[in-house]
Motif scaffolding. Structure first.
Motif, mmCIF file in Angstrom:
data_model
loop_
_atom_site.group_PDB
_atom_site.id
_atom_site.type_symbol
_atom_site.label_atom_id
_atom_site.label_comp_id
_atom_site.label_asym_id
_atom_site.label_seq_id
_atom_site.Cartn_x
_atom_site.Cartn_y
_atom_site.Cartn_z
ATOM 1 N N THR A 69 10.282 30.728 71.132
ATOM 2 C CA THR A 69 10.887 31.544 71.604
ATOM 3 C C THR A 69 9.937 32.394 72.670
ATOM 4 O O THR A 69 9.354 32.750 72.479
ATOM 5 C CB THR A 69 11.466 32.643 70.821
ATOM 6 O OG1 THR A 69 12.301 31.807 69.741
ATOM 7 C CG2 THR A 69 12.694 33.593 71.548
ATOM 8 N N SER A 105 8.778 17.717 70.968
ATOM 9 C CA SER A 105 9.252 16.781 70.002
ATOM 10 C C SER A 105 8.539 15.718 70.165
ATOM 11 O O SER A 105 7.743 15.233 71.488
ATOM 12 C CB SER A 105 10.682 16.546 70.347
ATOM 13 O OG SER A 105 11.068 16.530 71.666
ATOM 14 N N VAL A 110 12.560 17.318 66.258
ATOM 15 C CA VAL A 110 11.610 18.226 67.139
ATOM 16 C C VAL A 110 10.547 19.098 66.310
ATOM 17 O O VAL A 110 11.020 19.282 64.951
ATOM 18 C CB VAL A 110 12.847 19.364 67.530
ATOM 19 C CG1 VAL A 110 12.168 20.338 68.169
ATOM 20 C CG2 VAL A 110 13.665 18.869 68.697
ATOM 21 N N PHE A 127 10.926 23.661 73.149
ATOM 22 C CA PHE A 127 11.049 22.602 72.253
ATOM 23 C C PHE A 127 9.927 21.373 72.323
ATOM 24 O O PHE A 127 9.636 21.077 73.473
ATOM 25 C CB PHE A 127 12.423 21.871 72.140
ATOM 26 C CG PHE A 127 13.529 22.754 72.112
ATOM 27 C CD1 PHE A 127 13.752 23.632 71.142
ATOM 28 C CD2 PHE A 127 14.476 22.953 73.109
ATOM 29 C CE1 PHE A 127 14.571 24.534 71.063
ATOM 30 C CE2 PHE A 127 15.516 23.725 73.229
ATOM 31 C CZ PHE A 127 15.721 24.583 72.048
ATOM 32 N N LEU A 178 12.908 29.093 65.175
ATOM 33 C CA LEU A 178 14.127 28.629 65.890
ATOM 34 C C LEU A 178 14.954 30.129 66.133
ATOM 35 O O LEU A 178 15.182 30.866 65.187
ATOM 36 C CB LEU A 178 14.806 27.859 65.034
ATOM 37 C CG LEU A 178 16.183 27.217 65.682
ATOM 38 C CD1 LEU A 178 15.968 26.399 66.954
ATOM 39 C CD2 LEU A 178 16.881 26.258 64.698
ATOM 40 N N THR A 217 9.675 24.789 67.716
ATOM 41 C CA THR A 217 10.389 25.557 68.892
ATOM 42 C C THR A 217 9.808 26.910 69.176
ATOM 43 O O THR A 217 9.272 27.488 68.045
ATOM 44 C CB THR A 217 11.601 25.566 68.145
ATOM 45 O OG1 THR A 217 12.480 24.510 67.742
ATOM 46 C CG2 THR A 217 12.811 26.395 69.255
ATOM 47 N N VAL A 240 19.229 22.653 69.294
ATOM 48 C CA VAL A 240 18.107 22.311 68.607
ATOM 49 C C VAL A 240 18.739 23.081 67.431
ATOM 50 O O VAL A 240 18.887 24.193 67.333
ATOM 51 C CB VAL A 240 16.946 22.809 69.144
ATOM 52 C CG1 VAL A 240 15.946 22.700 67.754
ATOM 53 C CG2 VAL A 240 16.595 21.661 70.342
ATOM 54 N N LYS A 289 13.856 28.947 75.721
ATOM 55 C CA LYS A 289 13.188 28.168 74.406
ATOM 56 C C LYS A 289 12.200 27.100 74.844
ATOM 57 O O LYS A 289 12.405 26.507 76.188
ATOM 58 C CB LYS A 289 14.126 27.817 73.479
ATOM 59 C CG LYS A 289 15.168 28.781 72.939
ATOM 60 C CD LYS A 289 14.704 28.955 71.651
ATOM 61 C CE LYS A 289 15.602 29.801 70.618
ATOM 62 N NZ LYS A 289 15.601 31.248 71.074
#
Lengths: 105, 139
Positions: free
Chosen positions: A97, B120, A92, B118, A105, A95, A60, B116
């Motif tokens: 963490t 989407s 996307v 994601f 990101l 994101t 990503v 992580k």
């Protein structure tokens, strides 16, 4: 942000990964996959291989880096013969963490 | 509908599944993947995977392993990968924040390598058994 999913030859994986690392994109996820394409596999003499092993590289990245990354992947994984693979790009939205819980990101 | 892709530590998988079950969204696809992040696949000693038996702790296998290909063919420099689990689930829009928050809560250790998540967009979902589409298919 965009998710890039590249199906490449397993033997080109190291080359691609190291080139990406050199260009400043060290983060990626890879997994072994099996698939076939337009040629419906591979015919070697009497033996027909319907599904061939490939490596799926998933990463990503920010929108502006898409071209740079795909160009690099194509350059490094191209052999000119059928079976070089495909690259798919999908959106996307967010994101996270996990370590920090922040949406960056 | 949104797709949540979470890449997490291997030993956190049971807890994550439990939490998702408690939220009422137990449907999830799990895959073993190899990954690397900003640290380029390096792990320190205390990050060793607790899932692996003790005897593996000194072997090459344990620490991020170079791919089989890299081991077979001596390369000047080998890219390292850490084994991870990838969870994929498709959920309704309004539940995304809740699910992400609980995944983060369970998986956070504060050390690098936590993973992580994601999020989407997904256009359509179809249940194969009944051909239901959209929201009904993912409940």
């Amino acid at each position: 942000m965009k998710m890039i999913r590249a199906f490449i030859r397993p033997e080109k994986e190291q080359e691609v990964v190291q080139a990406l690392e050199g260009a400043g994109f060290p983060s990626l996820t890879k997994m072994p996959v099996f698939g076939r394409g337009k040629q419906k596999g591979l015919q070697v003499g009497p033996v027909h291989y319907d599904e061939l092993p490939k490596t799926l590289i998933m990463m990503v990245i920010n929108d502006k880096d898409v071209k740079k990354v795909t160009d690099l992947m194509m350059e490094k994984s191209r052999t000119g013969f059928v079976g070089d693979g495909k690259i798919f790009i999908s959106p996307v939205e967010t994101t996270y963490t996990v370590r920090t819980g922040e949406a960056v990101l | 509908m949104k797709e949540i892709t979470a890449i997490i530590r291997r030993d956190k998988l049971p807890e994550t599944k439990k939490v998702l079950e408690e939220l009422g969204y137990p449907s999830v696809s799990i895959q073993s993947v190899d990954g690397r992040g900003r640290q380029k696949g390096m792990v320190c000693d205390n990050d060793l995977d607790p899932e692996l038996p003790e005897k593996f702790c000194t072997s090459v296998k344990l620490t991020p392993t170079p791919s089989t290909y890299a081991l077979e063919h001596t390369l000047p420099k080998v890219a390292l990968f850490v084994p991870k689990r990838m969870l994929t689930m498709v959920v309704p829009d309004d539940l995304v924040t809740k699910i992400v928050k609980s995944i983060v809560k369970v998986n956070r250790t504060g050390k690098t390598g936590d993973g992580k998540i994601f999020v989407s967009p997904v256009d359509e979902a179809i249940r194969v058994r009944t051909s239901e589409t959209g929201g009904e298919a993912i409940v």
